[in-house]
Motif scaffolding. Structure first.
Motif, PDB file in Angstrom:
ATOM      1  N   GLY A 259      30.303 -33.094  -5.701  1.00 50.54           N
ATOM      2  CA  GLY A 259      30.705 -32.783  -7.069  1.00 50.54           C
ATOM      3  C   GLY A 259      29.721 -31.871  -7.767  1.00 50.54           C
ATOM      4  O   GLY A 259      28.584 -31.684  -7.308  1.00 50.54           O
ATOM      5  N   PHE A 260      30.149 -31.322  -8.899  1.00 43.16           N
ATOM      6  CA  PHE A 260      29.301 -30.404  -9.649  1.00 43.16           C
ATOM      7  C   PHE A 260      28.148 -31.134 -10.321  1.00 43.16           C
ATOM      8  O   PHE A 260      27.014 -30.656 -10.337  1.00 43.16           O
ATOM      9  N   ALA A 261      28.426 -32.302 -10.900  1.00 46.15           N
ATOM     10  CA  ALA A 261      27.385 -33.018 -11.645  1.00 46.15           C
ATOM     11  C   ALA A 261      26.253 -33.454 -10.724  1.00 46.15           C
ATOM     12  O   ALA A 261      25.072 -33.288 -11.049  1.00 46.15           O
ATOM     13  N   ALA A 262      26.624 -34.010  -9.552  1.00 47.60           N
ATOM     14  CA  ALA A 262      25.594 -34.481  -8.611  1.00 47.60           C
ATOM     15  C   ALA A 262      24.766 -33.317  -8.086  1.00 47.60           C
ATOM     16  O   ALA A 262      23.543 -33.422  -7.951  1.00 47.60           O
ATOM     17  N   SER A 263      25.416 -32.210  -7.776  1.00 48.46           N
ATOM     18  CA  SER A 263      24.676 -31.049  -7.273  1.00 48.46           C
ATOM     19  C   SER A 263      23.800 -30.450  -8.366  1.00 48.46           C
ATOM     20  O   SER A 263      22.679 -29.995  -8.099  1.00 48.46           O
ATOM     21  N   ALA A 264      24.280 -30.440  -9.605  1.00 50.66           N
ATOM     22  CA  ALA A 264      23.474 -29.927 -10.713  1.00 50.66           C
ATOM     23  C   ALA A 264      22.213 -30.773 -10.898  1.00 50.66           C
ATOM     24  O   ALA A 264      21.126 -30.229 -11.129  1.00 50.66           O
ATOM     25  N   ARG A 265      22.369 -32.104 -10.783  1.00 52.03           N
ATOM     26  CA  ARG A 265      21.191 -32.978 -10.896  1.00 52.03           C
ATOM     27  C   ARG A 265      20.196 -32.697  -9.776  1.00 52.03           C
ATOM     28  O   ARG A 265      18.979 -32.666 -10.012  1.00 52.03           O
ATOM     29  N   GLU A 266      20.689 -32.516  -8.551  1.00 47.04           N
ATOM     30  CA  GLU A 266      19.779 -32.266  -7.434  1.00 47.04           C
ATOM     31  C   GLU A 266      19.048 -30.945  -7.594  1.00 47.04           C
ATOM     32  O   GLU A 266      17.863 -30.831  -7.269  1.00 47.04           O
ATOM     33  N   LEU A 267      19.757 -29.925  -8.091  1.00 44.64           N
ATOM     34  CA  LEU A 267      19.175 -28.584  -8.205  1.00 44.64           C
ATOM     35  C   LEU A 267      18.403 -28.390  -9.507  1.00 44.64           C
ATOM     36  O   LEU A 267      17.688 -27.389  -9.656  1.00 44.64           O
ATOM     37  N   GLY A 268      18.572 -29.309 -10.452  1.00 48.46           N
ATOM     38  CA  GLY A 268      17.876 -29.182 -11.726  1.00 48.46           C
ATOM     39  C   GLY A 268      18.439 -28.102 -12.616  1.00 48.46           C
ATOM     40  O   GLY A 268      17.691 -27.444 -13.359  1.00 48.46           O
ATOM     41  N   VAL A 269      19.765 -27.904 -12.553  1.00 49.51           N
ATOM     42  CA  VAL A 269      20.430 -26.905 -13.387  1.00 49.51           C
ATOM     43  C   VAL A 269      21.576 -27.579 -14.131  1.00 49.51           C
ATOM     44  O   VAL A 269      21.864 -28.761 -13.941  1.00 49.51           O
ATOM     45  N   SER A 270      22.274 -26.819 -14.964  1.00 49.20           N
ATOM     46  CA  SER A 270      23.371 -27.381 -15.750  1.00 49.20           C
ATOM     47  C   SER A 270      24.673 -27.378 -14.951  1.00 49.20           C
ATOM     48  O   SER A 270      24.860 -26.574 -14.036  1.00 49.20           O
ATOM     49  N   ASN A 271      25.586 -28.279 -15.335  1.00 53.23           N
ATOM     50  CA  ASN A 271      26.921 -28.284 -14.731  1.00 53.23           C
ATOM     51  C   ASN A 271      27.611 -26.945 -14.937  1.00 53.23           C
ATOM     52  O   ASN A 271      28.324 -26.448 -14.053  1.00 53.23           O
ATOM     53  N   ALA A 272      27.404 -26.380 -16.116  1.00 56.31           N
ATOM     54  CA  ALA A 272      28.062 -25.108 -16.441  1.00 56.31           C
ATOM     55  C   ALA A 272      27.631 -24.002 -15.490  1.00 56.31           C
ATOM     56  O   ALA A 272      28.456 -23.180 -15.060  1.00 56.31           O
ATOM     57  N   LEU A 273      26.326 -23.985 -15.133  1.00 62.01           N
ATOM     58  CA  LEU A 273      25.845 -22.951 -14.220  1.00 62.01           C
ATOM     59  C   LEU A 273      26.459 -23.131 -12.829  1.00 62.01           C
ATOM     60  O   LEU A 273      26.875 -22.156 -12.195  1.00 62.01           O
ATOM     61  N   VAL A 274      26.524 -24.368 -12.363  1.00 61.73           N
ATOM     62  CA  VAL A 274      27.120 -24.619 -11.057  1.00 61.73           C
ATOM     63  C   VAL A 274      28.574 -24.170 -11.054  1.00 61.73           C
ATOM     64  O   VAL A 274      29.037 -23.478 -10.135  1.00 61.73           O
ATOM     65  N   SER A 275      29.330 -24.551 -12.085  1.00 56.95           N
ATOM     66  CA  SER A 275      30.737 -24.168 -12.187  1.00 56.95           C
ATOM     67  C   SER A 275      30.907 -22.658 -12.221  1.00 56.95           C
ATOM     68  O   SER A 275      31.787 -22.091 -11.552  1.00 56.95           O
ATOM     69  N   LYS A 276      30.035 -22.000 -12.962  1.00 60.14           N
ATOM     70  CA  LYS A 276      30.113 -20.550 -13.072  1.00 60.14           C
ATOM     71  C   LYS A 276      29.855 -19.866 -11.733  1.00 60.14           C
ATOM     72  O   LYS A 276      30.581 -18.955 -11.337  1.00 60.14           O
ATOM     73  N   ARG A 277      28.824 -20.313 -10.992  1.00 68.89           N
ATOM     74  CA  ARG A 277      28.485 -19.666  -9.720  1.00 68.89           C
ATOM     75  C   ARG A 277      29.570 -19.920  -8.662  1.00 68.89           C
ATOM     76  O   ARG A 277      29.843 -19.050  -7.834  1.00 68.89           O
ATOM     77  N   ILE A 278      30.183 -21.102  -8.687  1.00 69.30           N
ATOM     78  CA  ILE A 278      31.286 -21.347  -7.752  1.00 69.30           C
ATOM     79  C   ILE A 278      32.473 -20.451  -8.100  1.00 69.30           C
ATOM     80  O   ILE A 278      33.149 -19.915  -7.211  1.00 69.30           O
ATOM     81  N   ALA A 279      32.728 -20.279  -9.390  1.00 68.29           N
ATOM     82  CA  ALA A 279      33.816 -19.384  -9.814  1.00 68.29           C
ATOM     83  C   ALA A 279      33.562 -17.954  -9.350  1.00 68.29           C
ATOM     84  O   ALA A 279      34.483 -17.253  -8.905  1.00 68.29           O
ATOM     85  N   VAL A 280      32.311 -17.511  -9.456  1.00 71.90           N
ATOM     86  CA  VAL A 280      31.954 -16.166  -8.988  1.00 71.90           C
ATOM     87  C   VAL A 280      32.177 -16.051  -7.489  1.00 71.90           C
ATOM     88  O   VAL A 280      32.694 -15.028  -6.988  1.00 71.90           O
ATOM     89  N   LEU A 281      31.808 -17.109  -6.747  1.00 70.33           N
ATOM     90  CA  LEU A 281      31.992 -17.097  -5.296  1.00 70.33           C
ATOM     91  C   LEU A 281      33.479 -17.033  -4.944  1.00 70.33           C
ATOM     92  O   LEU A 281      33.883 -16.297  -4.031  1.00 70.33           O
ATOM     93  N   GLU A 282      34.299 -17.788  -5.648  1.00 69.67           N
ATOM     94  CA  GLU A 282      35.746 -17.754  -5.401  1.00 69.67           C
ATOM     95  C   GLU A 282      36.319 -16.380  -5.740  1.00 69.67           C
ATOM     96  O   GLU A 282      37.216 -15.883  -5.041  1.00 69.67           O
TER      97      GLU A 282
END
Length: 303
Positions: free
Chosen positions: A21-44
């Motif tokens: 999930g986005f929240a768990a990965s954001a916690r592991e990476l030390g970034v925001s959920n919004a950043l994770v969502s944005k980078r996945i959107a860019v990848l898609e």
């Protein structure tokens, strides 16, 4: 296309899949959920496909996402290996190394080994997870598993790092109350404490003895998924256990446990297990060699 951001986005994508999930990965990476969502959107957008099915609680791979994941893991491994090969990798190990092992072995052996290892390689980031269940190394994103017992997956590389065997033990108080088994068959009539562990058939003990490999079906009122708990229950006099010699040697030496049926044991060597694609990884190779050497210093030899 700027390949540097793409590579980092692929790393992030692999982390999202591993964490579920986005929240768990954001916690592991030390970034925001919004950043994770944005980078996945860019990848898609880059690949013009949907990579993940999203719900409020977790994510799952689409068919195209699974294809991208397999290629991403291979690309990341190749880039990391290239980085190792163009540097003095033995002296200057870098990057991340995700390691898993069982709780007991991790707490009582591997944690101390890693503490010494990182003093030699301070630029290497090591994540250790203690897991008392079967592990999917590739699917869960681990580089290697330090495993006690048999390795039955032909898709993985296994290097033995120490000899070990499981032996049968009980507390003096238990033996005084219930008697001492004199044959393997006697175990079926005793209170045995079972462990629900990675490579173990629950309730079935396979032991090598004077007549080769024999089996006995055991049972008892207590069982657990953690070896340290089982060990303590045996010391408390609740039953007979089959535990690794590295785990119970001290208790036997101190008289808290007694080895019984000494002609019988179960092979349970210690293995470093990793995916075939990491066979030439310097950080994996150096770590495995160090663990074997460290365990030998602790009295667990590798013949």
């Amino acid at each position: 296309m700027n390949n540097r951001p793409l590579l980092e986005d692929l790393r992030l994508f692999c982390t999202v899949v591993r964490c579920g999930g986005f929240a768990a990965s954001a916690r592991e990476l030390g970034v925001s959920n919004a950043l994770v969502s944005k980078r996945i959107a860019v990848l898609e957008e880059t690949f013009r496909v949907k990579l993940l099915h999203r719900t409020t609680r977790k994510v799952s791979l689409t068919e195209q996402g699974g294809l991208v994941l397999r290629h991403a893991q291979r690309i990341i491994d190749e880039v990391d290996r290239l980085s190792e090969e163009v540097s003095d990798a033995r002296v200057d190990l870098r990057g991340q190394l995700r390691v898993c092992t069982s709780t007991g072995f991790g707490r009582n052996r591997l944690a101390a080994a890693i503490s010494e290892f990182v003093e030699r390689h301070p630029l290497l980031e090591i994540q250790l997870e203690l897991i008392d269940r079967p592990v999917d190394l590739v699917g869960e994103g681990f580089h290697l598993d330090i495993r006690v017992g048999a390795v039955n997956d032909p898709s993985l590389i296994a290097r033995k790092v120490a000899d070990n065997a499981r032996i049968i033990c009980a507390a003096p108080a238990y033996l005084a109350q219930w008697g001492t088994p004199t044959t393997l068959a006697d175990l079926a009539r005793h209170r045995c404490i079972e462990i629900r562990e990675r490579d173990r058939d629950f309730g079935l003990w396979r032991l090598s003895g004077p007549n080769g490999v024999e089996k006995v079906r055991v049972h008892g009122p207590l069982s657990a998924s953690n070896g340290e708990i089982v060990h303590q229950w045996a010391i408390d006099g609740h039953g007979i256990i089959l535990r690794s010699s590295w785990d119970v040697t001290r208790s036997v030496a101190e008289g808290r446990l007694v080895r019984i049926l000494a002609d019988y044991a179960q092979e349970a060597n210690v293995w470093a297990v990793y995916p075939a694609r990491l066979s030439s990884s310097a950080k994996v190779r150096v770590f495995v060699e160090f663990i074997a050497e460290w365990l030998e210093r602790q009295g667990l030899s590798r013949r």
